[in-house]
Enzyme design. Structure first.
Site, mmCIF file in Angstrom:
data_model
loop_
_atom_site.group_PDB
_atom_site.id
_atom_site.type_symbol
_atom_site.label_atom_id
_atom_site.label_comp_id
_atom_site.label_asym_id
_atom_site.label_seq_id
_atom_site.Cartn_x
_atom_site.Cartn_y
_atom_site.Cartn_z
ATOM 1 N N HIS A 15 -15.414 27.003 -12.094
ATOM 2 C CA HIS A 15 -16.815 27.482 -11.980
ATOM 3 C C HIS A 15 -17.686 26.317 -11.518
ATOM 4 C CE1 HIS A 15 -20.279 30.091 -13.606
ATOM 5 N NE2 HIS A 15 -20.830 29.065 -12.955
ATOM 6 N N HIS A 17 -21.048 24.993 -8.771
ATOM 7 C CA HIS A 17 -22.119 25.231 -7.787
ATOM 8 C C HIS A 17 -22.159 24.047 -6.830
ATOM 9 C CE1 HIS A 17 -23.752 28.636 -10.071
ATOM 10 N NE2 HIS A 17 -23.327 27.947 -11.125
ATOM 11 N N LEU A 18 -21.940 24.325 -5.546
ATOM 12 C CA LEU A 18 -21.903 23.244 -4.551
ATOM 13 C C LEU A 18 -23.134 23.224 -3.655
ATOM 14 C CD1 LEU A 18 -18.171 23.177 -3.333
ATOM 15 C CD2 LEU A 18 -19.377 21.417 -4.645
ATOM 16 N N ARG A 19 -23.967 24.302 -3.680
ATOM 17 C CA ARG A 19 -25.130 24.391 -2.781
ATOM 18 C C ARG A 19 -24.676 24.336 -1.318
ATOM 19 N NH1 ARG A 19 -26.931 26.190 -7.468
ATOM 20 N NH2 ARG A 19 -27.911 24.651 -8.818
ATOM 21 N N ASN A 43 -24.156 31.817 -5.357
ATOM 22 C CA ASN A 43 -25.612 32.028 -5.526
ATOM 23 C C ASN A 43 -26.417 31.019 -4.705
ATOM 24 O OD1 ASN A 43 -24.828 29.915 -7.282
ATOM 25 N ND2 ASN A 43 -26.575 30.266 -8.622
ATOM 26 N N LYS A 101 -18.535 37.750 -8.172
ATOM 27 C CA LYS A 101 -19.380 37.271 -9.271
ATOM 28 C C LYS A 101 -20.488 38.264 -9.583
ATOM 29 C CE LYS A 101 -21.168 34.369 -12.242
ATOM 30 N NZ LYS A 101 -21.566 32.977 -12.186
ATOM 31 N N HIS A 138 -21.518 36.555 -15.398
ATOM 32 C CA HIS A 138 -22.539 35.784 -16.100
ATOM 33 C C HIS A 138 -22.962 36.691 -17.253
ATOM 34 C CE1 HIS A 138 -25.993 32.871 -16.335
ATOM 35 N NE2 HIS A 138 -26.360 33.835 -17.153
ATOM 36 N N HIS A 176 -18.688 30.596 -18.601
ATOM 37 C CA HIS A 176 -19.464 29.650 -19.422
ATOM 38 C C HIS A 176 -19.886 30.242 -20.771
ATOM 39 C CE1 HIS A 176 -22.580 31.902 -17.391
ATOM 40 N NE2 HIS A 176 -22.549 31.171 -16.293
ATOM 41 N N LEU A 226 -28.341 27.510 -18.157
ATOM 42 C CA LEU A 226 -28.142 28.897 -18.576
ATOM 43 C C LEU A 226 -26.660 29.234 -18.525
ATOM 44 C CD1 LEU A 226 -31.194 30.515 -16.808
ATOM 45 C CD2 LEU A 226 -30.810 30.325 -19.271
ATOM 46 N N ASP A 254 -19.433 24.559 -14.468
ATOM 47 C CA ASP A 254 -20.783 25.073 -14.188
ATOM 48 C C ASP A 254 -21.717 23.932 -13.813
ATOM 49 O OD1 ASP A 254 -22.750 26.936 -13.747
ATOM 50 O OD2 ASP A 254 -23.277 27.176 -15.855
ATOM 51 N N HIS A 258 -29.701 20.277 -9.411
ATOM 52 C CA HIS A 258 -31.086 20.497 -8.977
ATOM 53 C C HIS A 258 -31.713 19.114 -8.846
ATOM 54 C CE1 HIS A 258 -31.223 24.868 -9.771
ATOM 55 N NE2 HIS A 258 -30.431 24.595 -10.798
ATOM 56 N N ALA A 270 -32.853 25.588 -14.305
ATOM 57 C CA ALA A 270 -31.716 25.573 -15.226
ATOM 58 C C ALA A 270 -30.489 25.009 -14.532
ATOM 59 C CB ALA A 270 -31.420 26.993 -15.694
#
Ligand code: NCD
Ligand code: ZN
Length: 351
Positions: A15, A17-19, A43, A101, A138, A176, A226, A254, A258, A270
């Site tokens: 899980h 997030h790589l943007r 996302n 997802k 989620h 998560h 989150l 996760d 940011h 978050a």
């Protein structure tokens, strides 16, 4: 006698997030230095809702990867109320997209296009069930009347149990997890269910949002993610779950970057950025639980076994050594503050 080195099969991150764009270029090398593969969350600002988009995103990730690193991005689709069953066919045939997802609308970063009425996704769930395509959830409800700290527990009763009753063969990863309720549910449930557990939910309880390491009061935006951190009894339940060796639990950081200014703000984003020291953070938690011998299965076996993918063959070594995690890392034209910034970590990945 305590162990000073740990040599294990290289782990994967189930899980992440790589943007995209310059932010992707900043964070990708951190994950690729630690993990062989990662399940990449869809996302983005414009969510990845089609296989074609996922293939394009995967190519951008691989084109961004520094030449000396090996890393396999495992792609996901962002489920919307208009996702068509034929999109699941395309995903399954692609060999590149391996999961879908579910973001309840409004639950978290870039979840505006998420699902409000799961009933509208019934044909998609039937297709996923048939093709053995896992649904990554989620697991939080978003109703204004539900207390933020109860969102996961209420999701189990109101959403997850009915969903699994209607689609008993649907493979689900409860992402998560943060509560004893989720641990109990996953341990007792019938059928194909797994759960990812982050390092930050194993290491911190919700006091750490309001008190610093020295016990002084203050708001700590870099601990805000989150699902939000929960009370100590829940953290202990998560630790016990991973220490038990139950193969339903596996590693998912996760890590959710940011920019510093977007976290240290009147309404901060978050997400905890843990990619630069993920394995080191997990080892501190497993050591606290007296379960270093359970780490390899959690980090390197249970995830690929659940997804029906081969386990990695390369091995890595972590060594007991004190080092200070940098206060910031570059992040596009800004900076990012990692969880535990400027603090001493007790393990170090070699090589
Ligand atoms: C994630 C993000 O920023 O993309 N944030 C987070 O706090 N975990 C979204 C998510 O996984 O909920
Ligand atoms: Zn996430």
């Amino acid at each position: 006698m305590s162990t000073n080195t740990l040599t294990i099969t290289q782990p994967d991150d189930w899980h992440l997030h790589l943007r995209d764009g310059a932010a992707l270029a900043s964070v990708l090398p951190h994950s690729a230095a630690q993990f062989a593969r990662a399940v990449v969350m869809p996302n983005l600002k414009t969510p990845i809702t089609t296989t074609e988009q996922a293939i394009g995103y995967r190519q951008r990730i691989l084109a961004t990867l520094p030449g000396h690193l090996m890393f396999e991005p495992i792609m996901t689709l962002y489920l919307t109320e208009t996702t068509a069953p034929k999109e699941i066919d395309a995903a399954s045939k692609s060999g590149v997209v391996r999961a879908v997802k579910l973001y309840p609308a409004g639950a978290t970063t870039h979840s505006e296009s998420g699902v409000t009425d799961l009933g509208r996704c019934a044909r998609v769930f039937e297709k996923m069930q048939q093709l053995e395509m896992p649904l990554l959830v989620h697991g939080e409800v978003t109703h204004a009347e539900v207390d933020v700290f109860d969102r996961e527990r209420v999701f189990i009763d109101d959403v997850l149990i009915p969903l699994r009753r209607n689609f008993p063969a649907l493979k689900i990863v409860f992402e998560h997890i943060t509560t004893r309720d989720a641990v109990d549910y996953v341990q007792a449930a019938d059928g194909a269910i797994g759960a990812t557990v982050t390092a930050h939910h194993l290491l911190f309880n919700r006091n750490s949002l309001f008190i610093d390491g020295g016990g002084r009061p203050g708001m700590r935006p870099h601990h805000y993610c989150l699902p939000v951190l929960k009370r100590e009894t829940h953290r202990c339940a998560l630790l016990a779950a991973v220490a038990s060796g139950n193969s339903r639990f596996f590693l998912g950081t996760d890590s959710a970057p940011h920019a510093k200014g977007d976290k240290e703000a009147a309404c901060g984003c978050a997400g905890c950025f843990t990619a630069a020291s993920a394995l080191e953070l997990y080892l501190e938690a497993f050591e606290e639980a007296n379960a270093l011998d359970r780490f390899e299965a959690f980090a390197s076996f249970n995830g690929p076994d659940f997804y029906g993918l081969p386990r990695n063959t390369r091995r890595i070594t972590l060594q007991r050594a004190n080092w200070i995690l940098p206060a910031e890392f570059p992040y596009a034209d800004k900076t990012i503050v990692p969880l535990r910034a400027g603090e001493t970590l007790r393990w170090k990945l070699q090589g």
